[in-house]
Write a protein that holds these residues in place. Structure first.
Motif, PDB file in Angstrom:
ATOM      1  N   ARG A 245       0.810  -1.218   0.000  1.00 55.97           N
ATOM      2  CA  ARG A 245       0.000   0.000   0.000  1.00 55.97           C
ATOM      3  C   ARG A 245       0.844   1.268   0.000  1.00 55.97           C
ATOM      4  N   GLY A 246       2.151   1.146   0.004  1.00 51.73           N
ATOM      5  CA  GLY A 246       2.988   2.344   0.092  1.00 51.73           C
ATOM      6  C   GLY A 246       2.914   2.922   1.495  1.00 51.73           C
ATOM      7  N   ASP A 247       2.943   4.241   1.592  1.00 50.37           N
ATOM      8  CA  ASP A 247       2.852   4.881   2.901  1.00 50.37           C
ATOM      9  C   ASP A 247       1.419   4.807   3.419  1.00 50.37           C
ATOM     10  N   VAL A 248       1.293   4.457   4.686  1.00 49.40           N
ATOM     11  CA  VAL A 248      -0.006   4.402   5.348  1.00 49.40           C
ATOM     12  C   VAL A 248       0.024   5.402   6.486  1.00 49.40           C
ATOM     13  N   LEU A 249      -0.936   6.304   6.500  1.00 49.58           N
ATOM     14  CA  LEU A 249      -1.065   7.281   7.570  1.00 49.58           C
ATOM     15  C   LEU A 249      -1.964   6.695   8.638  1.00 49.58           C
TER      16      LEU A 249
ATOM     17  N   ALA B  61       5.109   1.489  13.198  1.00 55.13           N
ATOM     18  CA  ALA B  61       5.474   2.720  12.490  1.00 55.13           C
ATOM     19  C   ALA B  61       6.969   2.794  12.220  1.00 55.13           C
ATOM     20  N   HIS B  62       7.299   3.512  11.163  1.00 53.84           N
ATOM     21  CA  HIS B  62       8.688   3.832  10.847  1.00 53.84           C
ATOM     22  C   HIS B  62       8.985   5.287  11.179  1.00 53.84           C
ATOM     23  N   ARG B  63       7.928   6.074  11.108  1.00 58.98           N
ATOM     24  CA  ARG B  63       8.081   7.515  11.294  1.00 58.98           C
ATOM     25  C   ARG B  63       6.866   8.031  12.066  1.00 58.98           C
TER      26      ARG B  63
ATOM     27  N   GLU C  58      11.831   7.300  13.453  1.00 58.18           N
ATOM     28  CA  GLU C  58      12.118   8.669  13.043  1.00 58.18           C
ATOM     29  C   GLU C  58      10.984   9.523  13.605  1.00 58.18           C
TER      30      GLU C  58
ATOM     31  N   LEU D 155       8.574  16.396   4.218  1.00 61.46           N
ATOM     32  CA  LEU D 155       8.208  15.026   4.597  1.00 61.46           C
ATOM     33  C   LEU D 155       8.439  14.031   3.463  1.00 61.46           C
ATOM     34  N   TYR D 156       8.233  14.484   2.239  1.00 62.61           N
ATOM     35  CA  TYR D 156       8.344  13.601   1.086  1.00 62.61           C
ATOM     36  C   TYR D 156       9.326  14.172   0.077  1.00 62.61           C
TER      37      TYR D 156
END
Length: 174
Positions: A39-43, A61-63, A95, A168-169
């Motif tokens: 899914r790529g990045d998940v918020l 989480a990673h970040r 992070e 952020l990106y």
């Protein structure tokens, strides 16, 4: 999203037919993170209202993005949150990024600058310079099911949001 405000906004967005659509995943997926693959990045929007969900979200989480309003009380809360993160993260390297949220828009008000200086000095968090200010545009766009850059693409809120997103990106938006 314990208050379901983000869910409400996504429902408005769906009802109005805005594109792109934003998929809301069930919170049970926090406990089956392997199903999030691809899914790529998940918020994950979670607060302290559900400490179990918060702990689980942080475990996968990673970040972590920490919006900090410009007040001494919020700096103290951020310090407590950082200690909490440290206590549950163990050896996992998270992070942790912090930025001023709901900052002052009047140049003579100094609380945002003071909070930024305090945030810079906190260990365990990397300060991001872009700020989101206390603007009507954020509340208005949110209630309409739109991002601020969709509703007012040339507005100050959109410029603030785009600056934060660029940090952020950076790998995507550079």
């Amino acid at each position: 999203d314990p208050q379901s405000t983000l869910s409400d906004v996504l429902e408005v967005r769906r009802e109005e037919g805005y594109e792109p659509t934003v998929e809301r995943l069930d919170s049970s997926l926090l406990y089956e993170p392997e199903l999030l693959g691809g899914r790529g990045d998940v918020l994950i929007d979670v607060g302290t209202a559900s400490m179990d969900h918060l702990r689980q979200a942080l475990s996968i989480a990673h970040r972590v993005l920490v919006p900090v309003p410009p007040s001494q009380a919020d700096i103290w809360s951020t310090q407590r949150f950082l200690r909490f993160l440290e206590s549950i993260a163990g050896k996992k390297q998270l992070e942790v990024l912090g930025f001023i949220n709901r900052g002052d828009t009047h140049r003579s008000v100094r609380e945002s600058d003071e909070a930024a200086a305090a945030l810079v000095s906190l260990p365990g968090i990397r300060y991001l310079k872009p700020r989101l200010s206390q603007r009507t545009a954020y509340r208005r766009s949110f209630s309409e099911g739109l991002a601020v850059f969709e509703q007012e693409p040339r507005g100050k809120g959109a410029a603030e949001w785009n600056a934060l997103a660029a940090v952020l990106y950076a790998d995507i938006l550079a």
